[in-house]
Design an enzyme around this catalytic site. Structure first.
Site, PDB file in Angstrom:
ATOM      1  N   SER A 128      39.868  33.222  39.107  1.00 15.51           N
ATOM      2  CA  SER A 128      40.017  33.842  37.826  1.00 15.51           C
ATOM      3  C   SER A 128      40.637  32.713  36.889  1.00 15.51           C
ATOM      4  CB  SER A 128      40.957  34.914  37.768  1.00 15.51           C
ATOM      5  OG  SER A 128      41.369  35.179  36.445  1.00 15.51           O
ATOM      6  N   HIS A 131      35.466  33.630  37.441  1.00 12.08           N
ATOM      7  CA  HIS A 131      35.922  35.024  37.135  1.00 12.08           C
ATOM      8  C   HIS A 131      36.621  34.863  35.526  1.00 12.08           C
ATOM      9  CE1 HIS A 131      37.103  39.072  37.723  1.00 12.08           C
ATOM     10  NE2 HIS A 131      38.183  38.859  37.145  1.00 12.08           N
ATOM     11  N   ASP A 144      38.012  36.783  32.547  1.00 10.39           N
ATOM     12  CA  ASP A 144      38.643  38.110  32.076  1.00 10.39           C
ATOM     13  C   ASP A 144      38.609  38.280  30.581  1.00 10.39           C
ATOM     14  OD1 ASP A 144      39.622  39.042  34.806  1.00 10.39           O
ATOM     15  OD2 ASP A 144      40.695  37.546  34.883  1.00 10.39           O
ATOM     16  N   MET A 162      39.564  40.436  27.522  1.00 12.25           N
ATOM     17  CA  MET A 162      40.692  41.444  27.548  1.00 12.25           C
ATOM     18  C   MET A 162      40.868  41.636  26.062  1.00 12.25           C
ATOM     19  SD  MET A 162      43.813  40.676  29.884  1.00 12.25           S
ATOM     20  CE  MET A 162      43.466  40.059  31.373  1.00 12.25           C
ATOM     21  N   HIS A 218      34.265  39.890  33.648  1.00 12.17           N
ATOM     22  CA  HIS A 218      35.298  41.193  33.847  1.00 12.17           C
ATOM     23  C   HIS A 218      35.701  41.787  32.497  1.00 12.17           C
ATOM     24  CE1 HIS A 218      38.960  43.168  35.762  1.00 12.17           C
ATOM     25  NE2 HIS A 218      38.081  44.000  35.263  1.00 12.17           N
ATOM     26  N   MET A 260      37.598  43.892  30.228  1.00 14.53           N
ATOM     27  CA  MET A 260      38.604  44.780  30.087  1.00 14.53           C
ATOM     28  C   MET A 260      38.672  45.207  28.581  1.00 14.53           C
ATOM     29  SD  MET A 260      41.106  43.247  32.685  1.00 14.53           S
ATOM     30  CE  MET A 260      40.085  41.622  32.831  1.00 14.53           C
ATOM     31  N   MET A 265      40.478  47.196  41.359  1.00 19.07           N
ATOM     32  CA  MET A 265      41.419  46.729  40.688  1.00 19.07           C
ATOM     33  C   MET A 265      42.587  46.757  41.747  1.00 19.07           C
ATOM     34  SD  MET A 265      40.552  45.062  38.203  1.00 19.07           S
ATOM     35  CE  MET A 265      42.337  44.325  37.967  1.00 19.07           C
ATOM     36  N   ASP A 269      40.375  42.287  42.882  1.00 16.87           N
ATOM     37  CA  ASP A 269      40.941  41.749  41.741  1.00 16.87           C
ATOM     38  C   ASP A 269      42.380  42.141  41.467  1.00 16.87           C
ATOM     39  OD1 ASP A 269      41.381  40.086  39.617  1.00 16.87           O
ATOM     40  OD2 ASP A 269      39.795  41.167  38.268  1.00 16.87           O
TER      41      ASP A 269
HETATM   42  C1  DX5 Z   1      43.917  40.992  35.779  1.00 16.98           C
HETATM   43  C2  DX5 Z   1      42.485  40.444  35.868  1.00 16.98           C
HETATM   44  C3  DX5 Z   1      42.599  39.295  36.953  1.00 16.98           C
HETATM   45  C4  DX5 Z   1      43.821  38.217  37.047  1.00 16.98           C
HETATM   46  C5  DX5 Z   1      44.091  38.246  38.625  1.00 16.98           C
HETATM   47  O1  DX5 Z   1      43.809  42.080  34.754  1.00 16.98           O
HETATM   48  O2  DX5 Z   1      41.385  41.417  35.915  1.00 16.98           O
HETATM   49  O3  DX5 Z   1      41.384  38.886  37.296  1.00 16.98           O
HETATM   50  O4  DX5 Z   1      43.476  36.880  36.583  1.00 16.98           O
HETATM   51  O5  DX5 Z   1      45.199  37.308  38.600  1.00 16.98           O
HETATM   52  P1  DX5 Z   1      46.101  37.046  39.913  1.00 16.98           P
HETATM   53  O6  DX5 Z   1      45.128  36.630  40.916  1.00 16.98           O
HETATM   54  O7  DX5 Z   1      46.951  36.151  39.623  1.00 16.98           O
HETATM   55  O8  DX5 Z   1      46.694  38.686  40.254  1.00 16.98           O
HETATM   56 ZN    ZN Z   2      39.502  40.213  36.292  1.00 17.90          ZN
END
Ligand code: DX5
Ligand code: ZN
Length: 220
Positions: free
Chosen positions: A8, A31, A33, A35, A64, A66, A135, A173
């Site tokens: 990620s 990956h 994210d 958000m 991903h 969110m 998750m 994840d």
């Molecule tokens: C959290 C994200 C993850 C995050 C994971 O909401 O979806 O992808 O980057 O980070 P780590 O591996 O540090 O928990």
């Molecule tokens: Zn993620």
């Protein structure tokens, strides 16, 4: 089912994304994210940054989302060239339509469940999904502690997937690290997102290899 590692970039240096992508040359995916500060209490990046990253890397990109309105935005990530686009069950209002649009645009369709969302109500959707994301932290931030409470759901999801032909990838994840990845693999996960465990390491590529070795051994 082959083990796949998806670092990620949430834990990477956002000012040097192209180099940070290149550092994990041995990863299967990157990956990303997305958000929106509404679905989760954090704000990261959107389509323009994903488009720039796609030009800068040959590693397939795993988006991903969110975000609150994935039905509106997800197809554009697929059209931009993301290899996989994942929307949340808690946010999608028309998941069947959206998952089909993602596939029609040439990407793998992912469907994500938060820790407290049960998998059973979505069994009939498995035929519409290429990857189920469970998750293992509450979404929003990297570096959180792995939630063992999700592991029974990983096992149940693996059974449901097996009953439907076993084609769907099962991604975990959140909090995935050298300490927790074996538990996830034993429970049936096959795609592993790791942010802080990869980009927080002195040698991110070595961390990817180590996670892969641990998961492969545990899956056997
Ligand atoms: C959290 C994200 C993850 C995050 C994971 O909401 O979806 O992808 O980057 O980070 P780590 O591996 O540090 O928990
Ligand atoms: Zn993620």
């Amino acid at each position: 089912m082959a083990v796949q590692i998806s670092p990620s970039i949430l834990s990477a240096d956002f000012a040097r994304l192209a180099e940070e992508a290149a550092v994990v040359h041995n990863a299967d995916w990157l990956h990303v994210d997305v958000m929106d500060n509404h679905f989760v209490p954090n704000l990261t990046l959107g389509l323009p940054v994903v488009e720039a990253l796609l030009k800068a890397t040959s590693t397939p990109v795993d988006c991903h989302l969110m975000i609150e309105d994935p039905d509106r935005w997800a197809p554009a990530y697929a059209e931009a060239g993301a290899g996989s686009v994942t929307v949340h069950a808690e946010a999608a209002k028309a998941p069947v339509r959206t998952l089909r649009q993602i596939r029609a645009a040439g990407a793998r369709a992912g469907f994500a469940l938060n820790p407290a969302t049960a998998v059973e109500p979505y069994e009939d959707l498995l035929g519409e999904i290429d990857m189920l994301l469970l998750m293992t932290v509450e979404p929003g931030f990297g570096g959180q502690r792995f939630l063992d409470v999700v592991l029974p759901k990983v096992r149940r999801a693996r059974s449901l997937i097996a009953a439907h032909g076993g084609q769907v990838w099962l991604q975990v994840d959140g909090g995935v690290s050298a300490e927790t990845i074996e538990r996830c693999a034993e429970a049936g996960a096959d795609v592993f997102v790791a942010g802080s465990a990869v980009y927080g390491a002195d040698d991110p590529a070595a961390a990817v290899q180590n996670l892969r070795d641990l998961a492969e051994r545990a899956a056997r």
